[in-house]
Design an enzyme around this catalytic site. Structure first.
Site, mmCIF file in Angstrom:
data_model
loop_
_atom_site.group_PDB
_atom_site.id
_atom_site.type_symbol
_atom_site.label_atom_id
_atom_site.label_comp_id
_atom_site.label_asym_id
_atom_site.label_seq_id
_atom_site.Cartn_x
_atom_site.Cartn_y
_atom_site.Cartn_z
ATOM 1 N NE ARG A 1 -28.817 -13.575 25.463
ATOM 2 C CZ ARG A 1 -29.142 -14.694 24.838
ATOM 3 N NH1 ARG A 1 -28.808 -14.864 23.567
ATOM 4 N NH2 ARG A 1 -29.819 -15.637 25.449
ATOM 5 N NE ARG B 1 -27.009 -17.954 19.053
ATOM 6 C CZ ARG B 1 -28.075 -17.505 18.408
ATOM 7 N NH1 ARG B 1 -29.093 -17.026 19.096
ATOM 8 N NH2 ARG B 1 -28.151 -17.532 17.095
ATOM 9 C CG HIS C 1 -32.403 -11.466 21.605
ATOM 10 N ND1 HIS C 1 -32.404 -12.773 21.160
ATOM 11 C CD2 HIS C 1 -31.108 -11.132 21.763
ATOM 12 C CE1 HIS C 1 -31.166 -13.204 21.061
ATOM 13 N NE2 HIS C 1 -30.360 -12.238 21.429
ATOM 14 C CD GLU D 1 -26.797 -11.919 21.624
ATOM 15 O OE1 GLU D 1 -27.623 -12.785 21.340
ATOM 16 O OE2 GLU D 1 -25.751 -12.172 22.256
ATOM 17 C CG ASP E 1 -36.362 -11.172 18.600
ATOM 18 O OD1 ASP E 1 -36.218 -11.617 19.752
ATOM 19 O OD2 ASP E 1 -35.826 -11.705 17.592
ATOM 20 C CB CYS F 1 -35.949 -16.645 17.086
ATOM 21 S SG CYS F 1 -36.453 -15.908 18.628
ATOM 22 C CB ALA G 1 -27.176 -27.857 25.805
ATOM 23 N N GLY G 2 -29.530 -26.041 27.681
ATOM 24 C CA GLY G 2 -29.628 -25.020 28.738
ATOM 25 C C GLY G 2 -28.464 -24.040 28.721
ATOM 26 C CG LEU G 3 -25.695 -24.637 25.834
ATOM 27 C CD1 LEU G 3 -25.199 -24.815 24.400
ATOM 28 C CD2 LEU G 3 -24.575 -24.957 26.821
HETATM 29 O O1 SUG Z 1 -29.591 -17.162 21.948
HETATM 30 N N1 SUG Z 1 -31.320 -20.176 22.411
HETATM 31 C C1 SUG Z 1 -31.140 -18.947 21.665
HETATM 32 C C2 SUG Z 1 -32.484 -18.460 21.192
HETATM 33 C C3 SUG Z 1 -32.347 -17.267 20.284
HETATM 34 C C4 SUG Z 1 -33.656 -16.665 19.960
HETATM 35 N N2 SUG Z 1 -33.478 -15.568 19.083
HETATM 36 C C5 SUG Z 1 -34.156 -14.422 19.123
HETATM 37 N N3 SUG Z 1 -34.902 -14.052 20.135
HETATM 38 N N4 SUG Z 1 -34.019 -13.612 18.123
HETATM 39 C C6 SUG Z 1 -30.459 -17.861 22.489
HETATM 40 O O2 SUG Z 1 -30.833 -17.690 23.664
HETATM 41 C C7 SUG Z 1 -30.564 -22.217 23.496
HETATM 42 C C8 SUG Z 1 -29.562 -23.329 23.253
HETATM 43 C C9 SUG Z 1 -29.596 -24.389 24.306
HETATM 44 O O3 SUG Z 1 -29.853 -24.069 25.453
HETATM 45 O O4 SUG Z 1 -29.338 -25.573 23.964
HETATM 46 C C10 SUG Z 1 -30.260 -20.954 22.723
HETATM 47 O O5 SUG Z 1 -29.134 -20.698 22.367
#
Ligand code: SUG
Length: 437
Positions: free
Chosen positions: A210, A141, A246, A177, A248, A368, A22-24
């Site tokens: 974040r 999130r 992040h 996070e 990580d 992740c 969803a590019g969220l």
């Molecule tokens: O929070 N992606 C997550 C990915 C998290 C990765 N976690 C770590 N690096 N630890 C985020 O950016 C994408 C959802 C969407 O676009 O549909 C998303 O939430």
């Protein structure tokens, strides 16, 4: 080295049946790139199980974290949509598709963001501490913490062994996070270690950081950590702007090894000096192994694209260290060269590539997808046993996925009343399967 009394378990998030693109996610380039592409929730969940099996077969203790029920209709009600569930979902689809997407996201799969965890060897009360992340940076999130908190309490119920904190207040500067910005280095499992917290710097222009420094400091206080074995460092602002949302995504640590990119920290020399000072407070002869990858060897953009630093570093049954890298790393020449140079040198003995492409397209690599929890033997006995990954649980989970998951999902499907029924049936079946009441 491993002391027999403690072990690090990897708790992988089971990918939920609403996994979609969803590019969220702010600052996450892969999420933006794959926005609106059809997803394959079944393949995503099976890829996750394949990864768990790979680690299990290496002798790395593995467990699962169940996903919460999605779509999260309650958040849509909180945002003003009314009627029965089907109406709420349909109104959101028509009037505010971005809110439907947030309510339907399966983002809890990235359990590195579920919580920060401090093992009992580091805490002043000798208990293992959990603080669920508040995940304030994005709506989809920010709805995770209550369910995460409940799950962690269910899996680790014994109050004499485990302390559960509430997520931090949701205020600007207090974004948390979780373990994605927290690395623990230790001379051996069961021994005191260094807790390394990384927060967003102040000078990023393109993306808002974040993780807040105040959040990291609060977690360290809550967990009763020794200030002399805590290190706080700022991310390099250019890295955040290049898609390092992040820490990580640009550094990974395990036991005595920290693998990091030259552009990971705003003050590289100061950060390394602080880590060495904190390490000197830990017992034992083991030297800290700092593996620096220069930008000339692996430009930041390539590091973000291949996700090398989102590899897991794990200890195999024979005590050797293995890099669990995304398949993309074997396909990108600069990353492949770096890995070939690392393997067999100090710190890293071997590499295994895993295919988690469904998750990678949302910016979620191998690291992740897992939350590390170091548990003493007594704590392992005190945790809920039903989530320990075994070949028989794996077989049950594969059958569960095959039964309940679709192999294609697009944005509008999140409002499909049938999907709502399917996810509820899947959710209840999973709780039964994992022995959760
Ligand atoms: O929070 N992606 C997550 C990915 C998290 C990765 N976690 C770590 N690096 N630890 C985020 O950016 C994408 C959802 C969407 O676009 O549909 C998303 O939430």
């Amino acid at each position: 080295m491993n002391t027999p009394s403690a072990a690090e378990l990897n708790f992988d998030g089971l990918v939920g049946p609403t996994h979609n693109y969803a590019g969220l996610a702010p600052g996450n380039l892969a999420s933006a790139l794959h926005k609106a592409q059809p997803s394959n929730p079944r393949a995503a969940a099976l890829q996750g199980l394949d990864k768990m099996r790979t680690l299990h077969d290496l002798g790395v203790p593995q467990a699962v974290l169940p996903p919460p029920l999605r779509p999260h209709v309650e958040v849509l009600r909180q945002l003003g949509f009314t009627g029965d569930d089907a109406k709420v979902l349909d109104h959101a689809r028509r009037d505010a598709p971005h809110l439907l997407a947030a309510a339907g996201s399966a983002s809890s799969m990235w359990t590195a963001n579920a919580a920060t965890v401090s093992p009992s060897a580091d805490t002043d009360d000798g208990r293992l501490h959990f603080t669920p992340a508040n995940l304030t940076a994005a709506l989809h999130r920010s709805i995770e913490p209550p369910a995460t908190a409940t799950t962690l309490r269910e899996l680790f119920p014994d109050k004499t062994q485990f302390t559960h904190h509430a997520p931090l207040p949701a205020a600007v500067g207090y974004g948390d996070e979780g373990a994605a910005n927290h690395t623990r280095l230790t001379p051996g499992f069961g021994q005191p270690g260094v807790e390394f917290f990384v927060h967003g710097g102040m000078d990023s222009h393109r993306f808002t950081p974040r993780q807040g420094l105040e959040a990291s400091k609060a977690v360290a206080r809550l967990h009763g950590l020794d200030p002399e074995r805590c290190v706080f460092a700022a991310q390099h602002p250019e890295a955040i702007d290049a898609g390092v949302f992040h820490n990580d995504v640009i550094a990974v640590g395990h036991r005595h090894v920290l693998l990091y990119h030259e552009m990971a920290f705003a003050d590289e020399a100061g950060t390394l000096a602080a880590l060495r000072r904190a390490w000197a407070r830990c017992d034992g002869e083991m030297e800290l192994c700092l593996l620096r990858i220069a930008d000339a060897a692996l430009p930041l953009a390539d590091a973000v694209a291949s996700y090398l630093f989102n590899s897991q570093l794990v200890t195999r049954a024979d005590g050797s260290l293995v890099l669990i890298a995304p398949l993309e790393c074997s396909e990108q020449p600069a990353t492949r060269t770096v890995i070939d140079q690392l393997v067999g040198g100090p710190g890293i003995d071997d590499v295994v590539f895993v295919d988690v492409r469904q998750s990678m397209h949302n910016g979620g690599g191998p690291a992740c997808l897992r939350l590390r929890v170091e548990l003493t033997e007594a704590q392992q006995s005190a945790m809920h046993p039903g989530v320990r990954f075994t070949p028989s649980l794996e077989a049950e989970l594969r059958a569960w996925v095959e039964t309940h998951y679709r192999d294609r999902l697009v944005a509008d499907d999140l409002a499909d009343p049938d999907l709502r029924v399917e996810t509820r049936v899947a959710h209840d079946a999973l709780r039964d399967l994992l022995g959760l009441a």
